[in-house]
Design a protein around this motif. Sequence first.
Motif, short mmCIF file in Angstrom:
data_model
loop_
_atom_site.label_atom_id
_atom_site.label_comp_id
_atom_site.label_asym_id
_atom_site.label_seq_id
_atom_site.Cartn_x
_atom_site.Cartn_y
_atom_site.Cartn_z
N LEU A 41 -6.86 -4.23 1.69
CA LEU A 41 -6.97 -2.86 1.20
C LEU A 41 -8.37 -2.28 1.38
O LEU A 41 -8.65 -1.17 0.91
N ALA A 42 -9.25 -3.02 2.05
CA ALA A 42 -10.62 -2.55 2.25
C ALA A 42 -10.61 -1.21 3.00
O ALA A 42 -9.92 -1.05 4.00
N GLY A 43 -11.35 -0.26 2.47
CA GLY A 43 -11.45 1.05 3.10
C GLY A 43 -10.36 2.02 2.70
O GLY A 43 -10.39 3.19 3.09
N ILE A 44 -9.38 1.57 1.92
CA ILE A 44 -8.30 2.45 1.44
C ILE A 44 -8.59 2.81 -0.02
O ILE A 44 -8.79 1.92 -0.85
N LYS A 45 -8.63 4.09 -0.29
CA LYS A 45 -8.92 4.52 -1.65
C LYS A 45 -7.64 4.46 -2.47
O LYS A 45 -6.83 5.40 -2.48
N ILE A 46 -7.45 3.35 -3.15
CA ILE A 46 -6.22 3.15 -3.91
C ILE A 46 -6.47 2.14 -5.02
O ILE A 46 -7.28 1.23 -4.87
N ARG A 47 -5.82 2.34 -6.15
CA ARG A 47 -5.97 1.43 -7.29
C ARG A 47 -4.93 0.31 -7.19
O ARG A 47 -3.85 0.49 -6.66
N VAL A 48 -5.30 -0.84 -7.77
CA VAL A 48 -4.37 -1.96 -7.84
C VAL A 48 -4.08 -2.28 -9.30
O VAL A 48 -5.00 -2.41 -10.11
N ARG A 49 -2.80 -2.36 -9.62
CA ARG A 49 -2.36 -2.74 -10.97
C ARG A 49 -1.31 -3.84 -10.80
O ARG A 49 -0.10 -3.57 -10.73
N PRO A 50 -1.73 -5.08 -10.68
CA PRO A 50 -0.78 -6.16 -10.40
C PRO A 50 0.27 -6.30 -11.50
O PRO A 50 0.02 -5.99 -12.67
N ALA A 234 0.48 1.86 0.54
CA ALA A 234 -0.96 2.16 0.60
C ALA A 234 -1.28 3.12 1.73
O ALA A 234 -2.18 3.96 1.62
N ALA A 235 -0.56 3.00 2.84
CA ALA A 235 -0.82 3.84 4.01
C ALA A 235 -0.11 5.18 3.95
O ALA A 235 -0.32 6.03 4.82
N SER A 236 0.70 5.40 2.94
CA SER A 236 1.56 6.59 2.89
C SER A 236 0.81 7.89 2.62
O SER A 236 1.29 8.97 2.95
N GLY A 237 -0.35 7.77 1.98
CA GLY A 237 -1.06 8.97 1.55
C GLY A 237 -0.44 9.61 0.32
O GLY A 237 -0.90 10.66 -0.14
N VAL A 238 0.56 8.98 -0.26
CA VAL A 238 1.25 9.51 -1.44
C VAL A 238 0.96 8.65 -2.66
O VAL A 238 0.59 9.15 -3.72
N TYR A 239 1.11 7.35 -2.52
CA TYR A 239 0.85 6.44 -3.64
C TYR A 239 -0.66 6.32 -3.86
O TYR A 239 -1.43 6.24 -2.90
N ASN A 240 -1.07 6.28 -5.13
CA ASN A 240 -2.48 6.01 -5.43
C ASN A 240 -2.65 4.79 -6.32
O ASN A 240 -3.75 4.51 -6.79
N GLU A 241 -1.55 4.04 -6.54
CA GLU A 241 -1.61 2.83 -7.35
C GLU A 241 -0.53 1.86 -6.85
O GLU A 241 0.59 2.27 -6.58
N LEU A 242 -0.91 0.58 -6.75
CA LEU A 242 -0.01 -0.44 -6.22
C LEU A 242 0.24 -1.53 -7.26
O LEU A 242 -0.65 -1.87 -8.05
N GLN A 243 1.45 -2.13 -7.20
CA GLN A 243 1.86 -3.10 -8.22
C GLN A 243 2.28 -4.46 -7.67
O GLN A 243 3.24 -5.05 -8.16
N PRO A 244 1.63 -5.03 -6.67
CA PRO A 244 2.07 -6.34 -6.18
C PRO A 244 1.92 -7.40 -7.26
O PRO A 244 0.98 -7.37 -8.05
#
Length: 375
Positions: A41-50, A234-244
């Motif tokens: 996810l380096a360089g992608i402005k996105i939050r991670v919430r596992p 992450a690449a969609s430009g829509v989501y700003n938070e991920l839940q893996p």
Amino acid sequence: MTTRLAPPARQGMSLVEVDTPALLLDLDAFERNLDRLDKSLAGIKIRVRPHAKSHKCPEIALRQMARGAIGVCCQKVSEAEAMVEGGVMNVLIANEVIGAPKLARLAALAHRARVSVCVDDVQNVADIDSAARAAGVKIDVLIEVNVGANRCGVEPGEPAVELAQHIAGAKHLRFAGLHAYQGAAQHARTPAERKAAIARAVQNVRATIDALQVHGLKPEIITGAGTGTYLLEAASGVYNELQPGSYIFMDADYNRNLGDDGRPVKDFEQSLYVWATVMSHATAERAVVDAGLKALSVDSGMPLVADLPGVEFLKASDEHGVLKLPQGSKLKLGDKIRLIPGHCDPTVNLYDWIVGVRGGKVECLWPITARGAFY
């Protein structure tokens, strides 16, 4: 929480001394998995919430947050309570919470930590608002949108707008955004299947955002994704938070997902195992280990036998796992073996302790404090 049994190991013990069945974590592989998520996810402005439903262990959640995660997801109020008790102060209950007792506990927890919750029903919105009012708190609420999994969630577009208007009009709630998890896509085997499913999910999310904005409603959080598809969201430009969630452990079922080359995806490595002992070896072609249905979840198939090519875990009963042995197998009574669970999440829920191993020795013992937290 439930009464915890004594751990099957102690710090500094050699692996061969660890009692069985035990839940082993290869700490080197676990830490490499944490690193790989960050690097991907380096360089992608996105939050991670596992998602903490995979590990149910605050010790792991705190390690994820130390690497930049903003908090964790949980599925149940009791899981959230265990996380907060363990020092995790930002929890999204990525699920609907129904019933006065649960809502009272949810509202009480909001005094101690930042807690948010998902809804897909107007009455549930009213009930959460009442519980928040009684507790003197304000709760962040996300609308769960059905983006293709056909489980929970309102339909995209206007149904979500109607629900958002009810949340925005509630005095003790705040409309925080959209929960758009496509769970069915996580184990789609081919890249094409996964890409198509997430493309449809993204389209549904975009349509919902557009409809909300027409009515002056702006969703701050767009959250979802899992281990099988998180790079697509992450690449969609829509989501700003991920839940893996499963990426830290992996399992036999996730390891069946294929990459563009037609081979199993190797983005993350297996770090979670069930440690078992050969308890019977009555014939040359059959052995039995002390790990069965009460030690391994088999909803995604039987476990795989690690390190022993040709050995197959054939079937499980309550306390027994039957192995089919190849000709010339040198496995003998008392030997200990590593099993790769078919599905990591429900397997973890069967144990009180994670036994962290490095270099053949027990380095740590982490309590699974949210074990059995399904209410």
